[in-house]
Design an enzyme around this catalytic site. Structure first.
Site, PDB file in Angstrom:
ATOM      1  N   ASP A 260     -14.685  62.439  36.842  1.00 24.87           N
ATOM      2  CA  ASP A 260     -15.118  61.735  35.658  1.00 24.87           C
ATOM      3  C   ASP A 260     -15.626  60.680  35.636  1.00 24.87           C
ATOM      4  O   ASP A 260     -16.405  59.830  35.136  1.00 24.87           O
ATOM      5  CB  ASP A 260     -14.905  61.886  33.925  1.00 24.87           C
ATOM      6  CG  ASP A 260     -13.625  61.441  34.018  1.00 24.87           C
ATOM      7  OD1 ASP A 260     -12.708  61.233  34.930  1.00 24.87           O
ATOM      8  OD2 ASP A 260     -13.159  60.381  32.666  1.00 24.87           O
TER       9      ASP A 260
ATOM     10  N   ASP B 112     -12.807  59.574  40.199  1.00 25.65           N
ATOM     11  CA  ASP B 112     -11.959  60.359  40.073  1.00 25.65           C
ATOM     12  C   ASP B 112     -12.957  62.088  39.955  1.00 25.65           C
ATOM     13  O   ASP B 112     -14.045  60.920  39.749  1.00 25.65           O
ATOM     14  CB  ASP B 112     -10.924  60.239  39.033  1.00 25.65           C
ATOM     15  CG  ASP B 112     -11.489  59.992  37.955  1.00 25.65           C
ATOM     16  OD1 ASP B 112     -12.517  58.855  37.722  1.00 25.65           O
ATOM     17  OD2 ASP B 112     -10.552  60.400  36.560  1.00 25.65           O
TER      18      ASP B 112
ATOM     19  N   SER C 206     -10.923  64.624  33.519  1.00 26.61           N
ATOM     20  CA  SER C 206     -10.357  62.676  34.166  1.00 26.61           C
ATOM     21  C   SER C 206      -9.728  63.270  35.626  1.00 26.61           C
ATOM     22  O   SER C 206     -10.601  64.921  36.123  1.00 26.61           O
ATOM     23  CB  SER C 206      -9.478  62.679  33.546  1.00 26.61           C
ATOM     24  OG  SER C 206      -9.073  60.711  33.751  1.00 26.61           O
TER      25      SER C 206
ATOM     26  N   ASP D 189     -14.721  57.545  36.243  1.00 26.68           N
ATOM     27  CA  ASP D 189     -13.912  56.703  36.250  1.00 26.68           C
ATOM     28  C   ASP D 189     -13.160  55.429  35.870  1.00 26.68           C
ATOM     29  O   ASP D 189     -12.091  55.446  35.162  1.00 26.68           O
ATOM     30  CB  ASP D 189     -13.637  56.492  33.721  1.00 26.68           C
ATOM     31  CG  ASP D 189     -12.726  57.742  33.700  1.00 26.68           C
ATOM     32  OD1 ASP D 189     -12.222  58.249  34.603  1.00 26.68           O
ATOM     33  OD2 ASP D 189     -12.404  58.064  32.219  1.00 26.68           O
TER      34      ASP D 189
END
Length: 254
Positions: free
Chosen positions: A243, A241, A88, A245
């Protein structure tokens, strides 16, 4: 290798038991996505090998893709679970393993504890693959899944009339060296917005070299996007970010 193998062995064991209880008429499927971090692709390939060796099908994105698209892919392809290899918004040295279930959401009870129990029962990264006829197959997910996801995103716009009125909005976007541009930029273009990506942060880079932290909730991470917005007179800045999400937004004052 040790953690990825054990986690995937445990997940497969649980998914197969759950599929038996559901009387699934075919092999269980598990989707896999991954971000741009160090070894994310290698870890995804390892997870796919464990999955197919142990009798499930692995549906693996051919390129890094966002966490939300993994959620969509699980449902779109009728999979029983999903894995995303990502840490993340954490620092570059980290990587991680997110698990989703057939509803497209991250695992919750009772699945969560039951999966952990299966993982805890795995004592080694090594395992005995099933005989050739009992193994699963690997499938690559690509443009078809991307297009289906973009079609779906267009349909969930809350106020299409507002989008139509604001098509003159100039937007600067940064994926912070992560996966977001693969979906965010095509979607903004589809919706008719004038969108410009921060060129220095567009290329995937495991080091995240232009930010102290790839977390768009931190003002520092938006610095380059804000500078570009000032240069071209943009109205809105967006950053996601690694990834894709988590999002940070800045709006020009009037």
């Amino acid at each position: 290798y040790y953690n990825i193998s054990r986690a995937t062995q445990g997940l497969v064991a649980y998914v197969k038991k759950w599929a038996d209880r559901q009387k699934l008429s075919r092999r269980p499927r598990i989707c896999i996505s991954y971000d741009t971090r160090y070894f994310s692709r290698e870890f995804a390939d390892l997870a796919a090998k464990v999955i197919t060796d142990l009798g499930c099908d692995a549906l693996v994105f051919g390129e890094p893709r966002p966490t939300p698209e993994l959620s969509f892919a699980v449902r779109h392809h009728g999979a029983q679970a999903g894995i995303n290899i990502t840490a993340s918004h954490n620092p570059p040295a980290y990587n991680g393993y997110k698990v989703y279930f057939d509803d497209g959401g991250q695992v919750v009870e009772p699945h969560a504890s039951a999966i952990i129990a299966e993982v805890d029962a795995v004592k080694s990264a090594h395992y005995e693959p099933l005989p050739e006829g009992g193994r699963g197959e690997r499938e690559t997910l690509g443009a078809e899944t991307d297009d289906a996801y973009l079609d779906r995103l267009e349909k969930v716009v809350l106020d299409p009339a507002l989008v139509e009125r604001e098509k003159g909005l100039k937007i600067v976007y940064s994926p912070l060296h992560g996966v977001g541009a693969s979906i965010v930029m095509p979607l903004l273009k589809r919706l008719g917005f004038d969108a410009t990506a921060v060129p220095e942060q567009l290329a995937p880079d495991s080091r995240f070299p232009t930010v102290e932290s790839p977390n768009p909730e931190y003002a520092e991470a938006l610095t380059m996007a804000l500078q570009l917005a000032d240069k071209i007179g943009a109205d809105l800045v967006m950053a996601t970010d690694p990834d894709d999400d988590r999002m940070g937004v800045a709006v020009r004052g009037r």
